[in-house]
Structures are given as structure tokens and as C-alpha cells.
Design a protein around this motif. Sequence first.
Motif, mmCIF file in Angstrom:
data_model
loop_
_atom_site.group_PDB
_atom_site.id
_atom_site.type_symbol
_atom_site.label_atom_id
_atom_site.label_comp_id
_atom_site.label_asym_id
_atom_site.label_seq_id
_atom_site.Cartn_x
_atom_site.Cartn_y
_atom_site.Cartn_z
ATOM 1 N N TYR A 1 0.841 -1.193 0.000
ATOM 2 C CA TYR A 1 0.000 0.000 0.000
ATOM 3 C C TYR A 1 0.874 1.240 0.000
ATOM 4 O O TYR A 1 1.917 1.267 0.633
ATOM 5 N N LEU A 2 0.428 2.247 -0.702
ATOM 6 C CA LEU A 2 1.181 3.494 -0.768
ATOM 7 C C LEU A 2 0.886 4.345 0.457
ATOM 8 O O LEU A 2 -0.264 4.459 0.883
ATOM 9 N N THR A 3 1.910 4.968 0.975
ATOM 10 C CA THR A 3 1.722 5.919 2.058
ATOM 11 C C THR A 3 1.230 7.234 1.460
ATOM 12 O O THR A 3 1.247 7.421 0.243
ATOM 13 N N GLU A 4 0.802 8.143 2.316
ATOM 14 C CA GLU A 4 0.377 9.460 1.839
ATOM 15 C C GLU A 4 1.522 10.155 1.104
ATOM 16 O O GLU A 4 1.303 10.812 0.098
ATOM 17 N N MET A 5 2.739 9.987 1.601
ATOM 18 C CA MET A 5 3.891 10.612 0.958
ATOM 19 C C MET A 5 4.115 10.044 -0.445
ATOM 20 O O MET A 5 4.427 10.785 -1.372
ATOM 21 N N HIS A 6 3.937 8.723 -0.621
ATOM 22 C CA HIS A 6 4.054 8.120 -1.948
ATOM 23 C C HIS A 6 3.007 8.702 -2.892
ATOM 24 O O HIS A 6 3.303 9.015 -4.051
ATOM 25 N N THR B 1 3.943 12.162 -3.874
ATOM 26 C CA THR B 1 5.058 12.107 -4.819
ATOM 27 C C THR B 1 4.567 11.778 -6.226
ATOM 28 O O THR B 1 4.986 12.408 -7.200
ATOM 29 N N ILE B 2 3.656 10.810 -6.337
ATOM 30 C CA ILE B 2 3.118 10.442 -7.652
ATOM 31 C C ILE B 2 2.381 11.611 -8.269
ATOM 32 O O ILE B 2 2.568 11.924 -9.452
ATOM 33 N N LEU B 3 1.557 12.291 -7.487
ATOM 34 C CA LEU B 3 0.819 13.433 -8.022
ATOM 35 C C LEU B 3 1.766 14.538 -8.478
ATOM 36 O O LEU B 3 1.547 15.172 -9.510
ATOM 37 N N VAL C 1 -3.204 3.868 -11.515
ATOM 38 C CA VAL C 1 -4.612 3.917 -11.936
ATOM 39 C C VAL C 1 -5.523 4.082 -10.725
ATOM 40 O O VAL C 1 -6.411 4.937 -10.710
ATOM 41 N N MET C 2 -5.293 3.276 -9.699
ATOM 42 C CA MET C 2 -6.140 3.356 -8.505
ATOM 43 C C MET C 2 -5.999 4.713 -7.812
ATOM 44 O O MET C 2 -6.978 5.268 -7.327
ATOM 45 N N LEU C 3 -4.797 5.246 -7.781
ATOM 46 C CA LEU C 3 -4.592 6.561 -7.180
ATOM 47 C C LEU C 3 -5.333 7.631 -7.967
ATOM 48 O O LEU C 3 -6.002 8.490 -7.394
ATOM 49 N N MET C 4 -5.248 7.576 -9.292
ATOM 50 C CA MET C 4 -5.932 8.550 -10.137
ATOM 51 C C MET C 4 -7.434 8.499 -9.883
ATOM 52 O O MET C 4 -8.089 9.534 -9.740
ATOM 53 N N LEU C 5 -7.986 7.295 -9.789
ATOM 54 C CA LEU C 5 -9.425 7.158 -9.570
ATOM 55 C C LEU C 5 -9.821 7.545 -8.148
ATOM 56 O O LEU C 5 -10.917 8.059 -7.923
#
Length: 83
Positions: free
Chosen positions: A3-8, A11-13, A50-54
Motif C-alpha cells: 500500500y502506498l503511504t500518503e507521501m508516496h 510524490t506520484i501526483l 490507476v487506482m490513485l488517479m481514480l
Amino acid sequence: MVYLTEMHKITILQMIGYGDRTRTQAEVLRLFQEKYPELPPKSQGTKLVVMLMLEENPHMSSRQTASALNISHSSILRVLTEN
């Protein structure tokens, strides 16, 4: 599953960018994996992007998401079905 942390997520955004200064999915995955080599391989990374974008844009259609990430609509549907 990792699972991605809030910081990850942040960073992606930041790596995606905004407006006319956005990166492709491939560029974001490459940059993210360079920064965090201990995280999942590219195929898992694609799903996470993809999941983060959605998650960040819940009202975005699957076609809009595919266009924004520069991947096929069927890939988006596959990720949604699996998750």
C-alpha cells in the motif's frame, strides 16, 4: 499487496504534474521506481497509479482516466475488475 503511504501518493501526483506540464504514465512509473526501488515492479506500479488517479478523481470516467494516463481503456477496466 503493497500500500502506498500518503507521501508516496503525493510524490506520484507531483510527478504527474498538471496542466500542459504533465508526464506520461511510463515517465511517472520510471521516476517513481528510481526514487523507490524497493516498491512493487512496473505492472503493480501501473495498477497503483490507476487506482490513485481514480481515488483522487472519483467522478472521472474510465475513458477519461485512460486518456489522462495514456493507456488503453481495456487496461483501466481490467484494473477496476481486479480491484
